[in-house]
Design a protein around this motif. Structure first.
Motif, mmCIF file in Angstrom:
data_model
loop_
_atom_site.group_PDB
_atom_site.id
_atom_site.type_symbol
_atom_site.label_atom_id
_atom_site.label_comp_id
_atom_site.label_asym_id
_atom_site.label_seq_id
_atom_site.Cartn_x
_atom_site.Cartn_y
_atom_site.Cartn_z
ATOM 1 N N PRO A 54 0.978 -0.924 0.210
ATOM 2 C CA PRO A 54 0.560 -0.357 -0.243
ATOM 3 C C PRO A 54 1.097 1.497 0.099
ATOM 4 N N GLN A 55 2.067 1.610 0.892
ATOM 5 C CA GLN A 55 2.845 2.801 1.124
ATOM 6 C C GLN A 55 3.602 2.716 -0.478
ATOM 7 N N ALA A 56 3.841 1.705 -0.940
ATOM 8 C CA ALA A 56 4.574 1.250 -2.347
ATOM 9 C C ALA A 56 3.565 2.194 -3.192
ATOM 10 N N GLU A 57 2.629 1.782 -3.748
ATOM 11 C CA GLU A 57 1.400 1.810 -4.321
ATOM 12 C C GLU A 57 0.859 3.606 -4.059
ATOM 13 N N VAL A 58 1.483 3.891 -3.317
ATOM 14 C CA VAL A 58 1.475 5.693 -3.208
ATOM 15 C C VAL A 58 1.884 6.316 -3.890
ATOM 16 N N LYS A 59 2.442 5.855 -3.921
ATOM 17 C CA LYS A 59 4.112 6.681 -4.955
ATOM 18 C C LYS A 59 4.177 6.093 -6.281
ATOM 19 N N HIS A 60 3.310 5.194 -6.669
ATOM 20 C CA HIS A 60 3.073 4.381 -7.535
ATOM 21 C C HIS A 60 4.724 3.719 -8.296
ATOM 22 N N GLY B 85 5.971 -0.420 -8.349
ATOM 23 C CA GLY B 85 5.786 -2.268 -7.973
ATOM 24 C C GLY B 85 6.134 -2.379 -7.253
ATOM 25 N N ILE B 86 6.269 -3.984 -6.075
ATOM 26 C CA ILE B 86 6.921 -4.305 -5.498
ATOM 27 C C ILE B 86 6.835 -5.989 -5.896
ATOM 28 N N ASN B 87 7.958 -5.930 -6.859
ATOM 29 C CA ASN B 87 8.430 -7.258 -7.805
ATOM 30 C C ASN B 87 9.268 -8.828 -6.367
ATOM 31 N N VAL B 88 8.586 -9.854 -6.068
ATOM 32 C CA VAL B 88 9.620 -10.427 -5.269
ATOM 33 C C VAL B 88 9.487 -11.673 -5.752
ATOM 34 N N ILE B 89 11.425 -12.299 -6.366
ATOM 35 C CA ILE B 89 12.193 -13.613 -7.142
ATOM 36 C C ILE B 89 12.456 -13.903 -5.726
ATOM 37 N N GLY C 62 12.292 -9.977 9.687
ATOM 38 C CA GLY C 62 11.286 -9.176 9.053
ATOM 39 C C GLY C 62 11.328 -7.546 9.709
ATOM 40 N N GLN C 63 12.286 -7.396 10.461
ATOM 41 C CA GLN C 63 13.066 -5.998 10.828
ATOM 42 C C GLN C 63 13.422 -4.991 9.730
ATOM 43 N N VAL C 64 14.681 -6.555 9.123
ATOM 44 C CA VAL C 64 15.840 -6.119 8.029
ATOM 45 C C VAL C 64 15.291 -6.012 6.799
ATOM 46 N N LEU C 65 14.448 -6.577 6.830
ATOM 47 C CA LEU C 65 13.490 -6.557 5.537
ATOM 48 C C LEU C 65 12.573 -4.866 5.493
ATOM 49 N N GLY C 66 12.027 -5.024 6.652
ATOM 50 C CA GLY C 66 11.214 -3.551 6.489
ATOM 51 C C GLY C 66 12.099 -2.478 7.127
ATOM 52 N N ASN C 67 13.007 -2.509 7.111
ATOM 53 C CA ASN C 67 14.135 -1.472 6.758
ATOM 54 C C ASN C 67 14.849 -1.104 5.546
ATOM 55 N N LEU C 68 14.302 -2.225 5.238
ATOM 56 C CA LEU C 68 15.318 -2.360 3.593
ATOM 57 C C LEU C 68 14.062 -1.567 2.634
ATOM 58 N N MET C 69 12.701 -1.672 2.715
ATOM 59 C CA MET C 69 11.838 -1.699 2.469
ATOM 60 C C MET C 69 11.100 -0.746 2.596
ATOM 61 N N SER C 70 11.286 -0.048 3.090
ATOM 62 C CA SER C 70 10.999 1.380 4.323
ATOM 63 C C SER C 70 12.206 2.278 3.397
ATOM 64 N N ASN C 71 13.329 2.424 3.527
ATOM 65 C CA ASN C 71 14.018 3.080 2.866
ATOM 66 C C ASN C 71 13.476 3.073 1.371
ATOM 67 N N ALA C 72 13.434 1.739 0.474
ATOM 68 C CA ALA C 72 13.774 1.954 -1.127
ATOM 69 C C ALA C 72 12.048 2.520 -1.111
ATOM 70 N N ILE C 73 11.025 2.636 -0.689
ATOM 71 C CA ILE C 73 9.922 3.287 -0.779
ATOM 72 C C ILE C 73 10.109 4.767 -0.426
ATOM 73 N N LYS C 74 10.962 4.977 0.477
ATOM 74 C CA LYS C 74 10.948 6.690 0.838
ATOM 75 C C LYS C 74 11.950 7.379 -0.187
ATOM 76 N N GLY D 214 8.438 3.732 -10.319
ATOM 77 C CA GLY D 214 9.407 2.673 -10.756
ATOM 78 C C GLY D 214 9.080 0.946 -9.600
ATOM 79 N N GLN D 215 9.804 0.275 -9.426
ATOM 80 C CA GLN D 215 9.683 -1.220 -9.115
ATOM 81 C C GLN D 215 10.824 -1.301 -8.259
ATOM 82 N N ILE D 216 10.510 -1.935 -6.992
ATOM 83 C CA ILE D 216 11.094 -2.368 -5.837
ATOM 84 C C ILE D 216 11.465 -4.087 -6.126
ATOM 85 N N ASP D 217 12.620 -4.236 -6.622
ATOM 86 C CA ASP D 217 12.866 -6.263 -6.527
ATOM 87 C C ASP D 217 13.143 -6.676 -5.390
#
Length: 172
Positions: free
Chosen positions: A57-63, A65-69, A84-96, A101-104
Motif C-alpha cells: 500500500p505504501q509503495a502504490e501511493v508512490k507509484h 511496484g514490488i516484485n518478489v523473485i 522481518g525488521q531488516v526487510l522492513g527497514n530495507l523496503m521502507s528506505n526503498a519506498i522513501k 518505478g519498481q522495487i525488486d
C-alpha cells in the motif's frame, strides 16, 4: 472532526517516538554485545512475501511496484521478528527514496557454499560513491535533494547489527 484529527496526530507522533526509542535500544544492545536472537526454523520466502504485502500500500501511493523473485520455499534458521525488521527497514528506505518505478526483492540461494542472499533493489535516487562508507553509520542520514525525507539514520545501523548477529553481512 477536529478531535479526530488531533487524535490521529497524537497517535502518529507517539508511534514515531516509539520507533525511535526502539531503534535506540536496539543500537545500545548491539553495541553492548547483548543482542539476543530467537533462532528457529522458518520459511524465508514466506517472510519476504509477508513483508512485500505489508509494504505494497505504501509503495502504490508512490507509484511503485514490488516484485518478489524467490524460490517457492526456503527453510532456514533465523530470528523471524528481527529478519522481518531488516526487510522492513530495507523496503521502507526503498519506498522513501523512490518515486515511481519498481522495487525488486530477490532471494538467491547457493546451497553448495551455504550462502543465502536477499537483495532489495530499487529505482530510487541512489547513493553517491563517497556516501557508501557512511551508509551503515550511526546517526548519519545521507543528504538527498529532498529534505522532506526525514529519519533518524538508525534503521541501517540496526539492520547491519541484526544481519551480523546472524553471521551475515550487509552491503550496498
Amino acid at each position: 472532526a477536529k478531535v479526530k484529527d488531533t487524535m490521529i496526530t497524537i497517535e502518529t507522533a507517539s508511534n514515531n517516538m516509539l520507533e525511535l526509542v526502539n531503534d535506540l535500544l536496539d543500537v545500545a544492545k548491539i553495541e553492548a554485545g547483548k543482542f539476543d536472537l530467537n533462532l528457529q526454523q522458518y520459511d524465508l520466502v514466506e517472510l519476504i512475501n509477508e513483508q512485500a504485502k505489508t509494504f505494497r500500500p505504501q509503495a502504490e501511493v508512490k507509484h511503485l511496484g514490488i516484485n518478489v523473485i524467490t524460490p517457492e520455499k526456503y527453510l532456514l534458521k533465523f530470528d523471524r521478528v528481527r529478519i522481518g525488521q531488516v526487510l522492513g527497514n530495507l523496503m521502507s528506505n526503498a519506498i522513501k527514496y523512490s518515486d515511481g518505478g519498481q522495487i525488486d526483492i530477490i532471494l538467491s540461494v547457493n546451497a553448495e557454499e551455504k550462502k543465502v542472499i536477499v537483495g532489495v533493489k530499487d529505482t530510487g535516487i541512489g547513493v553517491s560513491h563517497e556516501d557508501l562508507a557512511d551508509l551503515f553509520s550511526k546517526f548519519k542520514q545521507l543528504k538527498s535533494g529532498d529534505r522532506s525525507r526525514k529519519g533518524t539514520g538508525l534503521g541501517l545501523v540496526v539492520t547491519k547489527g541484526i544481519v551480523e548477529a546472524h553471521g551475515g553481512r550487509v552491503w550496498a
